[in-house]
Enzyme design. Structure first.
Site, PDB file in Angstrom:
ATOM      1  N   GLU A 182       5.398  39.169  43.522  1.00 40.69           N
ATOM      2  CA  GLU A 182       6.689  39.811  43.239  1.00 40.69           C
ATOM      3  C   GLU A 182       6.383  41.178  42.677  1.00 40.69           C
ATOM      4  OE1 GLU A 182       5.287  37.948  40.835  1.00 40.69           O
ATOM      5  OE2 GLU A 182       5.377  39.519  39.302  1.00 40.69           O
ATOM      6  N   LYS A 193      -4.089  47.637  37.354  1.00 41.14           N
ATOM      7  CA  LYS A 193      -3.599  46.419  38.018  1.00 41.14           C
ATOM      8  C   LYS A 193      -4.584  45.866  39.045  1.00 41.14           C
ATOM      9  CE  LYS A 193       1.333  46.546  37.262  1.00 41.14           C
ATOM     10  NZ  LYS A 193       1.549  47.849  36.590  1.00 41.14           N
ATOM     11  N   SER A 247      -3.629  53.512  30.980  1.00 40.37           N
ATOM     12  CA  SER A 247      -3.526  52.449  31.984  1.00 40.37           C
ATOM     13  C   SER A 247      -3.373  52.957  33.415  1.00 40.37           C
ATOM     14  CB  SER A 247      -2.357  51.525  31.638  1.00 40.37           C
ATOM     15  OG  SER A 247      -1.171  52.275  31.483  1.00 40.37           O
TER      16      SER A 247
HETATM   17  C1  LIG Z   1       2.324  47.980  35.445  1.00 39.98           C
HETATM   18  C2  LIG Z   1       1.820  48.999  34.526  1.00 39.98           C
HETATM   19  C3  LIG Z   1       1.841  48.835  33.128  1.00 39.98           C
HETATM   20  C4  LIG Z   1       2.457  47.656  32.466  1.00 39.98           C
HETATM   21  O1  LIG Z   1       1.909  46.441  32.805  1.00 39.98           O
HETATM   22  P1  LIG Z   1       1.018  45.594  31.780  1.00 39.98           P
HETATM   23  O2  LIG Z   1       0.860  44.295  32.453  1.00 39.98           O
HETATM   24  O3  LIG Z   1       1.772  45.525  30.492  1.00 39.98           O
HETATM   25  O4  LIG Z   1      -0.263  46.324  31.607  1.00 39.98           O
HETATM   26  C5  LIG Z   1       1.285  49.804  32.333  1.00 39.98           C
HETATM   27  N1  LIG Z   1       0.753  50.926  32.861  1.00 39.98           N
HETATM   28  C6  LIG Z   1       0.714  51.135  34.194  1.00 39.98           C
HETATM   29  C7  LIG Z   1       0.118  52.380  34.696  1.00 39.98           C
HETATM   30  C8  LIG Z   1       1.240  50.191  35.068  1.00 39.98           C
HETATM   31  O5  LIG Z   1       1.224  50.407  36.379  1.00 39.98           O
END
Ligand SMILES: *Cc1c(COP(=O)(O)O)cnc(C)c1O
Length: 601
Positions: free
Chosen positions: A319, A297, A585
């Site tokens: 938000e 993020k 992610s």
């Molecule tokens: C917020 C988040 C997501 C989902 O958000 P996307 O916008 O779909 O990438 C996925 N993995 C993690 C670790 C997150 O914090």
């Protein structure tokens, strides 16, 4: 390429199919076939060639059928000899001779037919002549020695659209004259599904599919900017400037430097050896979990805070649902010394105490949203209200590839650093830039958009999007938007959205807070609709187990969101030399309590 739709049986259906303007319609005159034609052909547009399909039919009978039904072509599916074909030439109609191919084919067989028929048709070898529903390996046709145009047939369906596009670029397609479709477009034998056929024709005709946003802010039919009029100046200011600003050398330099020195990029592309051994394929993990603040993020919030500064904004709003985006925003505001207000549903504030504490430590003001269900969508409404009231000095940082245009594209471009790095990192390790698959979980879709971005138009790279099935897609407790969603408007864009019959947004559910979102970004809706991405749904249970598995196999504790992407290896088998890149992610520290409770650790 021309299109032949074969196996017509019902008159009303024929008229509907004829409206799609195929080049040939096929009528099977073979009693053993479930599609045996036994009525009359209604009046059809002249452009459509009526084709009779026969299997070892006596010549007199073929001639009789041709005359009765005014056929313009015959397709011979049995052991008809060259002499047989020759004797039909007096009819002065097109003669199509069928040959069945399994894994190999002796092209010598074609020679005696060269002069006695107009086209060859290559079908899959099966028990019955035609209608087996399987494709053969089209690479066999690379050795096609003839110049006679041929029909390509055998199990062609919507899933083959990508393969067909690829085939069109191959040597083998040079003499491919037409595609022949049948069983894959049926409701039952002989009854064609008009909407499936329409979809197929659209996808094929759209030769160069664009997966990026167009200048009106759309991905195919999804996207746009559906905003209250009072928000228009803010969004328009951003729309007119974002590309220009991102292209400025100074901006790029500052963005890249922060990604390197502050975020810690490039994030490694790690070959997961033990995981690969377990699933007998090559798995690489893109380590977004190693970024500062523990997830992807931050790539986006760094980009947007720089954008806000260039636009002269000194107040930032955001938000947040689970608090991850709130923390990433509070972080960059601290970094830049800008005021930060994060809207968060009152219920989420209670559920996500550690992230609320983080935001406060970072100097942000957390404002509870008290209306509605007191969760993410209510926090979004509050943020929009704030922005309308503070149009001049405030920038609204949206946390995923969602929102009114230009947000989905802007967020995607900031996250595109992920696939930009994968390209050179994979080149270093595998000697090629393109993996066979890229895989990412989808909440709103920002880590996925970044992971796919530089591969969207590389047709040899297959895209897998993983959604949260929650307790199961049909359980009523799910977030699998591609299955459960319909077209609707959320967060200012038109996309796929989980909603009730009267258009109320339904509460999604997933054990993973980051995937617990009722929509997907418009780019993903488009990737889903066009079939460019394969969507898979993973339950809480399967994700949790895949997460724990990664801990034990690789010494990495993944975020539960990322665990969803990892769980696909239990659902889908990859080839041993497939290179599969999975976006990891985020890291699992934030999910520790969830893991502890779930596994009673
Ligand atoms: C917020 C988040 C997501 C989902 O958000 P996307 O916008 O779909 O990438 C996925 N993995 C993690 C670790 C997150 O914090």
């Amino acid at each position: 390429m021309k299109l032949k739709i074969c196996g017509m049986k019902y008159q009303e259906n024929m008229a509907q199919v004829a409206n799609l303007k195929p080049d040939y319609l096929g009528f099977i005159f073979y009693e053993k076939s479930a599609r045996n034609f036994d009525t009359t052909i209604p009046k059809l547009p002249k452009s459509i060639k009526k084709t009779g399909v026969f299997v070892n039919e006596p010549i007199d009978s073929v001639i009789d059928k041709v005359n009765t039904h005014k056929l313009q072509a015959v397709q011979l599916h049995g052991k008809e000899t060259p002499e047989y074909c020759k004797s039909l030439q007096i009819l002065n109609i097109e003669i199509i001779k069928v040959f069945s191919i399994k894994n190999e084919f002796n092209f010598e067989i074609l020679k005696p037919y060269e002069t006695v028929c107009n086209y060859f048709l290559f079908d899959t070898k099966g028990k019955l002549p035609g209608g087996n529903g399987y494709t053969f390996d089209w690479n066999v046709l690379n050795n096609y020695p003839s110049t006679k145009p041929f029909f390509l047939s055998g199990g062609i369906g919507l899933e083959q659209v990508q393969d067909i596009k690829k085939f069109k670029q191959s040597k083998a397609s040079k003499y491919c004259y037409a595609l022949d479709v049948n069983s894959k477009f049926e409701i039952k034998p002989g009854l064609k599904d008009i909407s499936l056929l329409k979809d197929f024709i659209n996808k094929l005709s759209n030769n160069i599919m664009n997966y990026n946003v167009d200048d009106k802010g759309y991905y195919g039919e999804f996207g746009g900017a559906f905003i209250p009029e009072m928000l228009y100046p803010n969004v328009e200011e951003l729309r007119q400037n974002y590309i220009k600003i991102m292209a400025e050398p100074d901006f790029k330099k500052e963005f890249d430097k922060l990604l390197k020195d502050y975020v810690g990029r490039p994030s490694p592309l790690y070959f997961a050896k033990r995981l690969s051994e377990k699933y007998n394929t090559k798995v690489y993990l893109k380590r977004e979990d190693l970024n500062h603040t523990g997830a992807h993020k931050i790539n986006n919030t760094i980009g947007q805070i720089l954008m806000a500064k260039r636009l002269g904004k000194h107040r930032i709003i955001a938000e947040t649902g689970a608090g991850q985006h709130g923390v990433a925003t509070a972080t960059v505001c601290a970094l830049m010394g800008l005021e930060c207000i994060v809207y968060m549903g009152e219920i989420d504030i209670a559920r996500q105490a550690p992230n609320v504490a983080r935001m406060k430590m970072l100097g942000a003001k957390v404002v509870p949203a008290l209306s509605g269900s007191k969760t993410l969508k209510d926090a979004t409404n509050e943020a929009i209200r704030d922005w309308i009231n503070n149009p001049v000095n405030t920038h609204y940082i949206i946390g995923s590839a969602i929102g009114p245009h230009p947000y989905p594209d802007m967020v995607t471009r900031f996250q595109a650093v992920i696939s930009e790095e994968i390209k050179w990192q994979l080149k270093e390790q595998e000697g090629r830039e393109n993996p066979d698959y890229v895989v990412a979980c989808i909440g709103g879709g920002s880590n996925a958009a970044g992971t796919y971005y530089h591969y969207l138009h590389e047709e040899d790279v297959k895209i897998i999007a993983v959604e949260a099935a929650g307790l199961g897609v049909d359980s009523g407790e799910s977030a699998a938007t591609s299955v459960l969603g319909k077209e609707g408007i959320i967060h200012g864009c038109k996309t796929l959205l989980m909603q009730s019959k009267d258009g109320q947004i339904t509460e999604p559910y997933s054990i993973s807070a980051g995937l617990d979102y009722p929509g997907v970004g418009p780019m993903h809706a488009h990737l889903c609709k066009t079939g460019r991405a394969e969507f898979m749904a993973v339950t809480d249970n399967d994700a949790m187990n895949a997460g724990l598995d990664l801990c034990k196999l690789e010494g990495i504790i993944p975020a539960i969101e990322s665990s969803h992407a990892l769980a696909i290896f239990e659902q889908k088998t990859f080839k041993p030399d497939d290179v599969v890149v999975v976006s990891l992610s985020g890291r699992g520290d934030k999910d520790l309590n969830n893991y502890i409770e779930y596994f009673k650790i």
